[in-house]
Scaffold this active site. Structure first.
Site, mmCIF file in Angstrom:
data_model
loop_
_atom_site.group_PDB
_atom_site.id
_atom_site.type_symbol
_atom_site.label_atom_id
_atom_site.label_comp_id
_atom_site.label_asym_id
_atom_site.label_seq_id
_atom_site.Cartn_x
_atom_site.Cartn_y
_atom_site.Cartn_z
ATOM 1 N N ARG A 50 0.856 -1.199 0.000
ATOM 2 C CA ARG A 50 0.000 0.000 0.000
ATOM 3 C C ARG A 50 0.891 1.247 0.000
ATOM 4 O O ARG A 50 0.560 2.273 -0.576
ATOM 5 C CB ARG A 50 -0.964 -0.011 1.199
ATOM 6 C CG ARG A 50 -1.887 1.182 1.223
ATOM 7 C CD ARG A 50 -3.169 1.013 2.055
ATOM 8 N NE ARG A 50 -3.128 0.044 3.117
ATOM 9 C CZ ARG A 50 -2.483 0.191 4.291
ATOM 10 N NH1 ARG A 50 -1.834 1.318 4.552
ATOM 11 N NH2 ARG A 50 -2.489 -0.766 5.193
ATOM 12 N N TYR A 103 -15.902 17.490 -15.444
ATOM 13 C CA TYR A 103 -16.343 16.094 -15.415
ATOM 14 C C TYR A 103 -17.369 15.912 -14.288
ATOM 15 O O TYR A 103 -17.127 16.324 -13.151
ATOM 16 C CB TYR A 103 -15.115 15.215 -15.190
ATOM 17 C CG TYR A 103 -15.420 13.750 -15.048
ATOM 18 C CD1 TYR A 103 -15.877 13.019 -16.132
ATOM 19 C CD2 TYR A 103 -15.258 13.104 -13.832
ATOM 20 C CE1 TYR A 103 -16.160 11.671 -16.002
ATOM 21 C CE2 TYR A 103 -15.529 11.760 -13.693
ATOM 22 C CZ TYR A 103 -15.987 11.050 -14.787
ATOM 23 O OH TYR A 103 -16.265 9.719 -14.654
ATOM 24 N N ASP A 175 -7.227 19.082 -14.766
ATOM 25 C CA ASP A 175 -7.554 17.715 -15.176
ATOM 26 C C ASP A 175 -7.170 17.610 -16.653
ATOM 27 O O ASP A 175 -7.843 18.181 -17.514
ATOM 28 C CB ASP A 175 -9.048 17.450 -14.954
ATOM 29 C CG ASP A 175 -9.462 16.025 -15.315
ATOM 30 O OD1 ASP A 175 -8.759 15.383 -16.126
ATOM 31 O OD2 ASP A 175 -10.497 15.569 -14.804
ATOM 32 N N LYS A 200 -8.175 6.591 -19.638
ATOM 33 C CA LYS A 200 -8.530 7.116 -20.953
ATOM 34 C C LYS A 200 -7.322 7.054 -21.899
ATOM 35 O O LYS A 200 -6.869 5.975 -22.219
ATOM 36 C CB LYS A 200 -9.105 8.526 -20.788
ATOM 37 C CG LYS A 200 -10.118 8.650 -19.627
ATOM 38 C CD LYS A 200 -11.403 7.884 -19.822
ATOM 39 C CE LYS A 200 -12.285 7.817 -18.587
ATOM 40 N NZ LYS A 200 -12.616 9.074 -17.937
HETATM 41 C C1 LIG Z 1 -13.103 9.531 -16.643
HETATM 42 C C2 LIG Z 1 -12.698 10.870 -16.145
HETATM 43 C C3 LIG Z 1 -12.409 11.078 -14.789
HETATM 44 C C4 LIG Z 1 -12.589 9.992 -13.735
HETATM 45 O O1 LIG Z 1 -11.701 8.945 -13.910
HETATM 46 P P1 LIG Z 1 -12.010 7.406 -13.522
HETATM 47 O O2 LIG Z 1 -10.776 6.709 -13.947
HETATM 48 O O3 LIG Z 1 -13.237 7.006 -14.262
HETATM 49 O O4 LIG Z 1 -12.240 7.390 -12.049
HETATM 50 C C5 LIG Z 1 -11.983 12.327 -14.406
HETATM 51 N N1 LIG Z 1 -11.867 13.339 -15.291
HETATM 52 C C6 LIG Z 1 -12.161 13.186 -16.594
HETATM 53 C C7 LIG Z 1 -12.010 14.328 -17.520
HETATM 54 C C8 LIG Z 1 -12.583 11.952 -17.063
HETATM 55 O O5 LIG Z 1 -12.885 11.805 -18.362
#
Ligand SMILES: *Cc1c(COP(=O)(O)O)cnc(C)c1O
Length: 384
Positions: A50, A103, A175, A200
């Site tokens: 962890r 998001y 982000d 992503k």
């Molecule tokens: C998918 C996404 C998230 C969240 O990520 P997860 O891996 O699904 O928890 C945060 N910000 C953006 C822009 C996203 O597309």
């Protein structure tokens, strides 16, 4: 690695061959704990996983190198990364300023999970400097932005926003999931921290969930690392390894995603069935100039507003074949989504709600002529 170009760093940072066997790919250290040479005699600092795992460390080194950061932490999901970041930095009574089309999960985390613990959130139009200045308070700890935004691909000027936020003593978080570091590096533009859903573009193959925080300097590392260690939403070794593998092809993938999306945006802009094409690579997009300045390409995401309205948008989202109907984005395969009912269902009825006639495309790296043909047959089937 810092004197090498992006594509080189993506392949080599943190990825030295295994010193024991020469295996060119560092192994997946599938272990929960490490043997100690006497009490407290940790090899390379590793004890319980962890706190740290060598495969995770390899990914963290790679992530920091991609964003030009001082360090990075890898998590089980993007939201786990956001949660650790937020709880590491804000305390009850603090205020967070968000773009009004962040998001949905970020908005939900702040307003449903952290709000009951005394953290306040305001959403603003981040393209409007006056609106930001008016919303900033002495308690504002973080200004959080996402550019291009999801799903309307709004562009925020990172450097200009950072200047306003810093003048008010706030920390700037970007982000960077949509652009990926292949196209945009917020730390160099004045951001303090970058977050990612590595699920992503970084993972890139729709086969692993993950998240990251990348630190511009040493100010916040210890407190976010403590949250990660104390709460435990770390990425598993296999997940970290898959993400590392995906990242090695990020530069070429994103180039093709961008090329395909540009071609589709230009095709869609000439079709009367679409009332608006949301893509920053089009000169008609309101954020085009800023995007051209702060990004090295326009990315693989685009949204389309159907002139015939919500029913046509829904039907279109269900009529394509290569563009598969699914949430998520950034994989090699093309996806289509209907944000009001899918990715953005949690913000329906709020200031962040998405227009009901919009579909979102995550343009993959298939042959673009096949993709356009698929969209054409989809339009023909909904006869809009
Ligand atoms: C998918 C996404 C998230 C969240 O990520 P997860 O891996 O699904 O928890 C945060 N910000 C953006 C822009 C996203 O597309």
């Amino acid at each position: 690695m810092s004197d090498h170009a992006f594509a080189t760093r993506a392949i080599h940072a943190g990825q030295a061959p295994d010193p024991l066997t020469g295996a060119i790919i560092p192994p997946i250290y599938q272990a929960s704990t490490h043997v100690q040479d006497g009490i407290g005699g940790f090899r390379e600092g590793y004890e319980y996983n962890r706190a740290g795992n060598p495969t995770r460390s390899a990914l963290e080194t790679q992530l920091a190198a991609l964003e030009g950061g001082a360090s990075a932490l890898s998590f089980a999901s993007g939201l786990a990364a956001e949660d650790a970041l937020l709880r590491g930095i804000v305390k009850p009574g603090d205020h967070v300023l968000l773009g009004n089309d962040v998001y949905g999960g970020t908005y939900r985390l702040l307003t449903k999970v952290l709000a009951p613990w005394g953290v306040e959130t305001t959403t603003v139009e981040l393209g409007d400097a006056d609106e930001i200045r008016q919303a900033l308070r002495p308690e504002t700890k973080i200004v959080w932005l996402e550019t291009p935004s999801n799903p309307l691909l709004k562009i925020v000027d990172i450097a200009a926003t950072a200047e306003i936020a810093h003048a008010a003593g706030a920390v700037v978080v970007v982000d960077n999931t949509f652009a990926s570091p292949a196209l945009q590096r917020p730390l160099a533009l004045g951001a303090d921290l970058v977050v990612h859903s590595t699920t992503k573009y970084l993972g890139g193959h729709s086969d692993v969930l993950g998240g990251a925080v990348v630190f511009g300097d040493d100010r916040f590392y210890d407190q976010v690392k403590f949250q990660q260690f104390a709460v435990g939403a770390v990425s598993a070794p296999l997940d970290a390894w898959l993400t590392t593998r995906g990242i090695k092809t990020l530069a070429v993938r994103v180039r093709q995603h961008s090329e395909n999306a540009q071609a589709i945006a230009e095709w869609a802009a000439a079709r009367p069935e679409f009332e608006t094409v949301f893509y920053p690579g089009l000169a008609s997009h309101p954020g085009h100039e800023i995007a051209a300045r702060q990004m090295s390409g326009f990315g693989g995401m685009l949204s389309l507003a159907l002139a015939a309205g919500p029913d046509a948008a829904r039907a279109f989202a269900e009529s394509t074949e290569l563009f598969q109907l699914a949430e998520s984005l950034g994989g090699v395969e093309s996806l289509i989504g209907y944000p009001p009912d899918m990715t953005h269902a949690s913000v329906r009825g709020t200031a962040l709600a998405v227009p009901e006639n919009v579909v979102r495309l995550s343009v993959g790296i298939e042959d673009v002529a096949d993709l356009i043909a698929d969209l054409e047959q989809g339009l023909a089937r909904v006869s809009v």
